[in-house]
Design a protein around this motif. Structure first.
Motif, short mmCIF file in Angstrom:
data_model
loop_
_atom_site.label_atom_id
_atom_site.label_comp_id
_atom_site.label_asym_id
_atom_site.label_seq_id
_atom_site.Cartn_x
_atom_site.Cartn_y
_atom_site.Cartn_z
N SER A 291 94.55 5.40 -15.76
CA SER A 291 93.09 5.51 -15.73
C SER A 291 92.47 5.52 -17.12
CB SER A 291 92.68 6.81 -15.01
OG SER A 291 93.10 7.93 -15.79
N GLY A 292 93.32 5.76 -18.13
CA GLY A 292 92.79 5.88 -19.49
C GLY A 292 92.11 7.22 -19.75
N ARG A 293 92.16 8.12 -18.79
CA ARG A 293 91.59 9.46 -18.98
C ARG A 293 92.67 10.39 -19.55
NH1 ARG A 293 86.84 10.20 -15.96
NH2 ARG A 293 85.94 8.14 -15.66
N ASP A 294 92.22 11.47 -20.15
CA ASP A 294 93.16 12.33 -20.86
C ASP A 294 94.01 13.21 -19.92
OD1 ASP A 294 94.25 13.53 -23.18
OD2 ASP A 294 92.94 15.26 -22.84
N LEU A 295 93.33 13.79 -18.94
CA LEU A 295 93.99 14.65 -17.95
C LEU A 295 94.87 15.75 -18.56
CD1 LEU A 295 94.97 12.13 -15.09
CD2 LEU A 295 92.74 13.09 -15.68
N SER A 296 94.35 16.34 -19.65
CA SER A 296 95.13 17.42 -20.26
C SER A 296 94.39 18.73 -20.10
CB SER A 296 95.38 17.13 -21.74
OG SER A 296 94.16 17.19 -22.44
N TYR A 297 95.06 19.79 -20.49
CA TYR A 297 94.53 21.14 -20.37
C TYR A 297 94.52 21.74 -21.77
CZ TYR A 297 94.96 26.19 -19.44
OH TYR A 297 94.81 27.56 -19.43
N PHE A 298 93.43 22.44 -22.11
CA PHE A 298 93.40 23.06 -23.44
C PHE A 298 93.84 24.52 -23.32
CE2 PHE A 298 91.32 25.31 -27.00
CZ PHE A 298 91.98 24.64 -28.04
N ASP A 299 94.93 24.82 -23.97
CA ASP A 299 95.48 26.18 -23.96
C ASP A 299 94.79 26.99 -25.06
OD1 ASP A 299 97.04 28.47 -24.41
OD2 ASP A 299 98.85 27.45 -23.66
N GLU A 300 93.90 27.90 -24.64
CA GLU A 300 93.09 28.68 -25.59
C GLU A 300 93.97 29.54 -26.51
OE1 GLU A 300 89.78 28.83 -25.83
OE2 GLU A 300 89.05 27.87 -23.99
N ASP A 301 95.03 30.09 -25.94
CA ASP A 301 95.88 30.99 -26.72
C ASP A 301 96.68 30.21 -27.77
OD1 ASP A 301 94.92 32.97 -25.07
OD2 ASP A 301 96.54 32.67 -23.61
N ALA A 302 97.28 29.13 -27.33
CA ALA A 302 98.13 28.36 -28.25
C ALA A 302 97.32 27.36 -29.08
CB ALA A 302 99.21 27.61 -27.45
#
Ligand code: ATP
Length: 448
Positions: A291-302
């Motif tokens: 899809s060309g989308r990132d589909l990631s999660y931002f880990d606030e702690d790390a």
């Protein structure tokens, strides 16, 4: 007990035929389109089967979603963009090896035939070729390649395709799960064993997103295997009819690095009931690429972005119903009379309480109707005044109604009734005014 002995013992206890007959006779399951001669292994649920199915789904939904703070619910479409299935690998890999008989033209799953000959007529079989299990249809008025869509073969992909929406709108923090219940379709080469394997069925699936670390993966994988096994037993499966079986490396699906099947001892032997799979970040990676989308999660702690890994418990609603019905089925003798009794967990029982006037006179039927109306605001109920009281109890025992309320001459004097227990057949007297609370304690979610 060996597998074989266990299977034999199981067969003697309840045969599929007995269950199928009961389901037909009492309106639990009907063959689809029976007036036209049926439509190969497709089934409709009758009034009681519909209640049972709703209860199975509710038991799953409450425990997997509503009573947890780390799982969200979703209800995605059966049609997804066709590229979904390209990315997920289903177009290429969701196949079974198939062989055709050159003589009688019957088709078999290659891994289910023992030798080089047709199991039906002994004819010569073609070499195996891959057969895609997805149903194809067309969306819109033009029937061409561009309008081809598929009926989803699993509900999971709708969850992955919504990953970004969920992360953006729900303020989620890993680990978290997304669950859904819905219809799936697979053009199975062979269907078998009543509602065990059909081409249209319902699934309850949950994708549990975790930090991409081996330790986390192992911990949650074990957690979900045990949680799911425990759920089945709490809602009525015999612990000795359930086992955990790890897939060997060569039977793993294209997306999985580890899978445990919860297998159930059906009358035809051990077979899959539910699968718990490690899917890694396979699906999110594939959809991100396609899809060309990132589909990631931002880990606030790390303070870093990554694609989570996934543990997926996936269960068929219909298959779960079959297992619950098989283990509920029992035959015993009450007051010198044989009865069939479905010992459903009260939470799953289609009807929770039946109301009977002992006699069809003296104001008892009117009183019973009023009690039924009061109870119907809280529970699924039945009313029966036809035939002897013993016969009426048997009719409800056969469909697993856990409680019966009988209005008798004493009720007309002091407003008390008897409450009969399906399993012990014992009766206790209660004031009508206490019934809702007493029954809530026995069949409410708090009692589950
Ligand atoms: P099988 O090996 O029996 O074909 P599977 O491993 O392909 O099943 P999954 O893709 O893991 O099954 O699906 C998850 C669950 O969905 C299964 O454990 C089962 O309960 C249910 N299920 C899968 N296919 C069917 C079907 N054709 N009919 C009814 N239920 C099904």
């Amino acid at each position: 007990m060996s597998d074989e002995q266990a299977t034999t013992a199981r067969k003697n206890a309840v045969t599929m035929e007995k269950l199928v007959n009961l389901c037909k006779r009492r309106g639990i399951v009907f063959p689809t389109s029976e007036i036209y001669g049926g439509l190969g292994s497709t089934y409709d649920y009758g009034p009681l089967g519909t209640e049972l199915k709703r209860n199975v789904k509710e038991a799953w939904w409450r425990e997997m979603v509503q009573s947890r703070s780390d799982v969200l619910g979703l209800d995605s479409a059966i049609f997804q963009h066709p590229r979904t299935w390209e990315a997920s690998g289903h177009l290429e890999n969701f196949t079974d090896p198939m062989v055709d008989c050159k003589n009688c033209k019957l088709r078999f799953r290659a891994d289910k035939v023992a030798g080089p000959q047709c199991p039906e007529c002994g004819g010569e079989l073609t070499p195996a070729r891959q057969f895609n299990l997805m149903f194809k249809t067309f969306m819109g008025p033009v029937e061409d390649t561009a309008s081809t869509v598929f009926l989803r073969p699993e509900t999971a992909q709708g969850i992955f395709a919504n990953f970004q929406n969920l992360v953006d709108t729900q303020r989620v923090k890993l680990p978290f799960g997304v669950a859904q219940i819905g219809k799936s379709f697979r053009n199975e080469i062979t269907t078998e064993n009543f509602i065990f394997r059909t081409r249209e069925f319902e699934q309850m699936e949950m994708e549990f997103f975790i930090k991409p670390e081996t330790g986390e993966e192992e911990k949650w994988y074990r957690y979900w295997v045990e949680f799911r096994a425990d759920w089945h037993v709490r809602y009525g499966l015999r612990a000795d009819h359930l086992r955990r079986r790890e897939h060997a490396a060569d039977e793993l699906s294209h997306y999985s690095s580890g899978t445990t099947d919860l297998e159930y001892l059906y009358p035809f032997g051990w077979g899959e009931l539910e699968g718990i799979a490690k899917r890694g970040s396979f699906d999110l990676d594939q959809h991100a690429r396609a899809s060309g989308r990132d589909l990631s999660y931002f880990d606030e702690d790390a303070k870093r972005r990554y694609r989570p890994w996934v543990i997926e418990p996936a269960l068929g609603v219909d298959r779960a119903m079959l297992a619950f019905m098989l283990d509920a089925y029992d035959e015993d003798v009450v007051e010198n009379e044989e009865r069939i009794v479905m010992r459903f967990n009260p939470r799953l029982a289609p009807i929770k309480v039946a109301v009977y006037p002992l006699l069809r006179k003296g104001g008892q039927p009117e009183k019973a109707v009023a009690v039924r109306e009061m109870l119907a605001r809280h529970f699924t109920t039945a009313y029966d005044q036809a035939g002897s009281i013993g016969r009426r109890y048997r009719r409800q025992d056969e469909v697993g109604t856990p409680f019966g309320v009988t209005i008798d001459h004493q009720t007309m004097e002091d407003d008390t009734v008897t409450l009969r227990d399906r399993d012990t057949t014992r009766q206790e007297r209660y004031p009508i005014g206490a019934l809702v609370e007493v029954l809530n304690g026995k069949v409410g979610w708090a009692a589950a």
